[in-house]
Design a protein around this motif. Structure first.
Motif, PDB file in Angstrom:
ATOM      1  N   PRO A   1      -9.084 -94.222-137.631  1.00  0.00           N
ATOM      2  CA  PRO A   1      -8.824 -95.009-136.415  1.00  0.00           C
ATOM      3  C   PRO A   1      -8.053 -96.307-136.669  1.00  0.00           C
ATOM      4  O   PRO A   1      -7.344 -96.784-135.790  1.00  0.00           O
TER       5      PRO A   1
ATOM      6  N   ALA B   1      -4.195 -97.373-135.847  1.00  0.00           N
ATOM      7  CA  ALA B   1      -3.719 -98.099-134.662  1.00  0.00           C
ATOM      8  C   ALA B   1      -3.227 -99.491-135.013  1.00  0.00           C
ATOM      9  O   ALA B   1      -2.395-100.065-134.314  1.00  0.00           O
TER      10      ALA B   1
ATOM     11  N   SER C   1     -12.631 -91.870-132.061  1.00  0.00           N
ATOM     12  CA  SER C   1     -13.549 -92.955-131.723  1.00  0.00           C
ATOM     13  C   SER C   1     -13.877 -92.870-130.243  1.00  0.00           C
ATOM     14  O   SER C   1     -12.983 -92.808-129.412  1.00  0.00           O
TER      15      SER C   1
ATOM     16  N   ARG D   1     -14.114 -98.464-126.614  1.00  0.00           N
ATOM     17  CA  ARG D   1     -12.980 -97.882-127.326  1.00  0.00           C
ATOM     18  C   ARG D   1     -12.964 -96.365-127.179  1.00  0.00           C
ATOM     19  O   ARG D   1     -13.994 -95.712-127.283  1.00  0.00           O
ATOM     20  N   TYR D   2     -11.759 -95.856-126.952  1.00  0.00           N
ATOM     21  CA  TYR D   2     -11.527 -94.407-126.912  1.00  0.00           C
ATOM     22  C   TYR D   2     -10.218 -94.177-127.651  1.00  0.00           C
ATOM     23  O   TYR D   2      -9.182 -94.738-127.282  1.00  0.00           O
ATOM     24  N   ALA D   3     -10.271 -93.381-128.719  1.00  0.00           N
ATOM     25  CA  ALA D   3      -9.070 -93.147-129.527  1.00  0.00           C
ATOM     26  C   ALA D   3      -9.005 -91.689-129.939  1.00  0.00           C
ATOM     27  O   ALA D   3     -10.032 -91.041-130.170  1.00  0.00           O
TER      28      ALA D   3
ATOM     29  N   ARG E   1      -6.347 -88.797-132.231  1.00  0.00           N
ATOM     30  CA  ARG E   1      -5.164 -88.565-133.073  1.00  0.00           C
ATOM     31  C   ARG E   1      -4.543 -87.240-132.668  1.00  0.00           C
ATOM     32  O   ARG E   1      -5.229 -86.333-132.180  1.00  0.00           O
TER      33      ARG E   1
ATOM     34  N   GLU F   1      -3.502 -92.639-130.477  1.00  0.00           N
ATOM     35  CA  GLU F   1      -3.528 -93.527-129.309  1.00  0.00           C
ATOM     36  C   GLU F   1      -4.924 -94.110-129.196  1.00  0.00           C
ATOM     37  O   GLU F   1      -5.911 -93.411-129.406  1.00  0.00           O
ATOM     38  N   GLU F   2      -4.967 -95.391-128.883  1.00  0.00           N
ATOM     39  CA  GLU F   2      -6.243 -96.093-128.784  1.00  0.00           C
ATOM     40  C   GLU F   2      -6.285 -96.874-127.482  1.00  0.00           C
ATOM     41  O   GLU F   2      -5.339 -97.565-127.130  1.00  0.00           O
TER      42      GLU F   2
ATOM     43  N   ARG G   1      -8.612 -99.741-125.780  1.00  0.00           N
ATOM     44  CA  ARG G   1      -9.684-100.728-125.991  1.00  0.00           C
ATOM     45  C   ARG G   1      -9.996-101.380-124.653  1.00  0.00           C
ATOM     46  O   ARG G   1      -9.088-101.768-123.914  1.00  0.00           O
TER      47      ARG G   1
ATOM     48  N   TRP H   1      -3.819-100.569-124.544  1.00  0.00           N
ATOM     49  CA  TRP H   1      -3.441 -99.236-125.023  1.00  0.00           C
ATOM     50  C   TRP H   1      -2.469 -99.404-126.168  1.00  0.00           C
ATOM     51  O   TRP H   1      -1.448-100.095-126.042  1.00  0.00           O
TER      52      TRP H   1
END
Length: 152
Positions: A3, A6, A72, A78-80, A82, A96-97, A99, A111
């Motif tokens: 993660p 990012a 994540s 947080r939402y991430a 790959r 992409e992440e 927060r 983002w």
């Protein structure tokens, strides 16, 4: 890919905006209502969870396809994810992440699109930044309207 990509990727596009909804509602829209993404992020034509919620399959306007793994998922924070497979040429790594943090009576949304790829991909991402930023801002405005009421 971890993660923290990012923060360390060769190309990072980072955008922020605020919405009236609370972080829990925004997180639910991002992580739990994956199939609802096309209703607020118009670049997305279809999205569906895979692997019992551990992944996603996303299709974008223009034909790009992505098979993703959630890396994540911290509710309200947080939402991430790959990208494991894509038909976008030259992309070696992508994450992409999203927060989320409290902001006044709502939520600040940040983002990050983190990418590594061949030189033409890196160059294209630089040129695409203004358009990607507009797409993000439009998406967040639509999400804000979709979520409706201000945070309580």
């Amino acid at each position: 890919m971890e993660p923290d990509f990012a923060e360390s990727a060769p190309v990072r596009l980072v955008f922020t905006a605020e919405v009236r909804a609370d972080p829990a509602a925004v997180y639910r829209a991002l992580a739990e209502d994956v199939e609802g993404w096309p209703g607020w992020f118009t670049a997305v034509t279809s999205a569906r969870p895979t692997r019992d919620g551990g992944g996603r399959e996303v299709r974008l306007r223009g034909g790009a396809r992505f098979q993703e793994t959630i890396v994540s998922a911290r509710p309200r924070e947080r939402y991430a994810y790959r990208v494991d497979e894509t038909n976008a040429p030259g992309v070696r790594a992508m994450l992409e992440e999203w927060r989320l943090s409290p902001a006044g009576s709502g939520t600040r949304v940040r983002w990050t699109m983190a990418v590594d790829g061949a030189a033409p991909v890196r160059l294209l991402m630089g040129f695409a930044k203004p358009a990607v930023g507009r797409a993000f801002r439009d998406a967040v405005r639509r999400l804000d309207r979709r979520l409706g009421s201000p945070a309580t």
